[in-house]
Design an enzyme around this catalytic site. Structure first.
Site, PDB file in Angstrom:
ATOM      1  N   ASP A 198      -4.976  -4.120   2.810  1.00 55.46           N
ATOM      2  CA  ASP A 198      -3.886  -3.233   2.398  1.00 55.46           C
ATOM      3  C   ASP A 198      -3.465  -3.506   0.955  1.00 55.46           C
ATOM      4  OD1 ASP A 198      -3.792  -2.041   4.882  1.00 55.46           O
ATOM      5  OD2 ASP A 198      -2.035  -3.159   5.579  1.00 55.46           O
ATOM      6  N   GLY A 216      -6.339  10.357   9.204  1.00 53.06           N
ATOM      7  CA  GLY A 216      -5.960  10.841   7.886  1.00 53.06           C
ATOM      8  C   GLY A 216      -6.367   9.887   6.781  1.00 53.06           C
ATOM      9  N   SER A 236      -4.441   7.316  11.196  1.00 51.96           N
ATOM     10  CA  SER A 236      -5.643   6.532  10.878  1.00 51.96           C
ATOM     11  C   SER A 236      -6.800   7.464  10.522  1.00 51.96           C
ATOM     12  CB  SER A 236      -6.008   5.612  12.041  1.00 51.96           C
ATOM     13  OG  SER A 236      -6.477   6.334  13.155  1.00 51.96           O
ATOM     14  N   ASP A 286      -7.771   2.650   8.735  1.00 48.83           N
ATOM     15  CA  ASP A 286      -6.841   2.553   7.612  1.00 48.83           C
ATOM     16  C   ASP A 286      -7.467   1.831   6.421  1.00 48.83           C
ATOM     17  OD1 ASP A 286      -5.870   2.393  10.291  1.00 48.83           O
ATOM     18  OD2 ASP A 286      -3.857   1.877   9.627  1.00 48.83           O
ATOM     19  N   TYR A 341       0.809  -1.222   0.000  1.00 47.61           N
ATOM     20  CA  TYR A 341       0.000   0.000   0.000  1.00 47.61           C
ATOM     21  C   TYR A 341       0.838   1.266   0.000  1.00 47.61           C
ATOM     22  CZ  TYR A 341       0.858   0.553   5.049  1.00 47.61           C
ATOM     23  OH  TYR A 341       1.449   0.730   6.280  1.00 47.61           O
ATOM     24  N   HIS A 361     -10.132  -6.168   8.292  1.00 49.64           N
ATOM     25  CA  HIS A 361      -8.877  -5.522   7.901  1.00 49.64           C
ATOM     26  C   HIS A 361      -7.933  -6.534   7.251  1.00 49.64           C
ATOM     27  CE1 HIS A 361      -6.157  -2.191   7.787  1.00 49.64           C
ATOM     28  NE2 HIS A 361      -5.197  -2.922   8.323  1.00 49.64           N
ATOM     29  N   LYS A 362      -7.795  -7.668   7.875  1.00 52.61           N
ATOM     30  CA  LYS A 362      -7.009  -8.771   7.327  1.00 52.61           C
ATOM     31  C   LYS A 362      -7.598 -10.083   7.851  1.00 52.61           C
ATOM     32  CE  LYS A 362      -2.610  -6.203   7.456  1.00 52.61           C
ATOM     33  NZ  LYS A 362      -1.191  -6.218   7.913  1.00 52.61           N
TER      34      LYS A 362
END
Length: 404
Positions: A120, A248, A246, A175, A70, A164-165
């Site tokens: 990601d 951001g 995060s 994120d 990423y 997320h994963k």
């Protein structure tokens, strides 16, 4: 025998010497090829500085192996935007070079494993749309479709949010909205006739609702639907602290997703409202310097520091939000104040013109091994880096949006 050995030694030394000289000449040529004038805008000054340090984008940050990730995707995207602004082909070639180092002629992505279901890994795919559009090379389209297939089968929370994963089950991190949703939205717009925009909007609805701190209006870093993680509140599943980067990621995700949402879509207003509410909350914790702290709500607490990547992301999102009509014009002043702060406090310039961005958090996450507990002490203890990709890419994007 002695004469033979001596001769071999002399030839070896001569060969080594020539080899070293050649290496020096190549390096010297690389150094002198790129001149960085202080009359250029900060976007180009930073981009040229990166190119001077690393002639190939895939080498940035000195990864030991070629890596589809990423961070490089973020950098490549910033070079794409710079190319579109300037028309300078060298910026396009730098972006394309990263993709070509990682994607072979069949469209196979090097070192990418779809079964890991890591959100990601979607982010770098954003650059492939433009590469395909410009070159018509089918390998880019094949890679795009591979990444779309990951999203199709990606595991979800019971409430429909993308994990997320795979190794972080039932978790959504702020994120991840940036990593996955702008790519997803663009794919929907270009290849699916807008059929899944509701799903994109749903990701923001779930994540915002589950991470919102009503007292500050800020979003906490993550949420564990299962409430099994040590860092998760046993009642809400929320992580305990705010992290500037995060936040951001999240505001950048909002302004970028809105590029593709139809104006008449029923959820468009919700996304714009989230952007306004979160931006207002962020403005309240902006430091007088214009920069945000690593943990934004504890500016005077021991160990906290002014952090560059989150600040650059906010500057980009606010400036773009104003330009697109999503945010009030006052936020352009907030963005310029942030950029001024970065340049004054956290940007360093060498005598040869190379630009360096300092005080970027190397990385922060939750759980894992070694275990990251999401405490205040954890966030401020993570290493700070100079010219880290988390900061330099958003710096270029912010400079472009602000025409700085």
């Amino acid at each position: 025998m002695k004469k033979t050995a001596l001769a071999i030694l002399m030839v070896t030394c001569l060969f080594t010497s020539c080899k070293d000289q050649k290496k020096e000449v190549v390096n010297e040529n690389t150094k002198t090829e790129i001149k960085i004038s202080d009359t250029l805008k900060w976007s180009e000054r930073m981009a040229l500085s990166i190119m001077k340090r690393f002639p190939k984008a895939s080498d940035v940050d000195n990864h030991e192996t070629l890596n589809w990730n990423y961070k490089h995707g973020l950098l490549a995207l910033s070079f794409e935007k710079l190319y579109l602004e300037t028309g300078n082909e060298k910026y396009f070639e730098y972006e394309k070079g990263y993709a070509d180092d990682l994607i072979d002629s069949t469209g196979t992505i090097l070192n990418y494993d779809i079964e890991k279901y890591n959100i990601d890994n979607i982010n770098a795919g954003k650059t492939l749309f433009f590469l395909y559009e410009k070159t018509k090379d089918e390998k880019y389209l094949t890679a795009i479709k591979t990444l779309r297939k990951q999203l199709e089968n990606h595991p979800r929370t019971k409430s429909g949010g993308l994990w997320h994963k795979k190794i972080y089950p039932y978790q959504m991190w702020l994120d991840g909205l940036y990593m996955g949703q702008p790519f997803y939205a663009r794919y929907i717009a270009e290849f699916e006739d807008g059929k899944n925009f509701d799903d994109v909007a749903h990701q923001f609805e779930v994540c915002y609702k589950q991470t919102l701190d009503k007292k500050t209006g800020l979003l906490l870093h993550a949420w564990d639907e299962s409430k099994q993680m040590q860092w998760a509140d046993k009642t809400t599943g929320k992580s305990p602290n705010f992290w500037s980067r995060s936040l951001g990621w999240y505001v950048m995700a909002l302004v970028d997703v809105l590029d593709y949402f139809p104006r008449d879509h029923s959820k468009r207003g919700m996304l714009i409202q989230q952007l306004n509410d979160l931006s207002t909350a962020l403005m309240k914790v902006q430091d007088a310097s214009g920069i945000w702290y690593q943990v934004p709500n504890f500016p005077e607490r021991e160990g906290n520091y002014l952090e560059s990547s989150g600040t650059a992301m906010f500057a980009y999102a606010f400036a773009k939000g104003v330009k697109k009509g999503y945010l009030p014009s006052d936020f352009n002043d907030v963005a310029n104040k942030a950029f001024d702060g970065l340049v004054k406090e956290l940007v360093k310039v060498d005598q040869d013109g190379k630009v360096h961005l300092t005080q970027t958090c190397k990385g922060a996450g939750l759980g894992g091994n070694p275990y990251r507990d999401a405490s205040y002490e954890y966030y401020v203890s993570e290493a700070k880096k100079v010219n880290n990709l988390h900061g330099t890419g958003p710096f270029i994007l912010a400079a472009l949006e602000l025409s700085r």
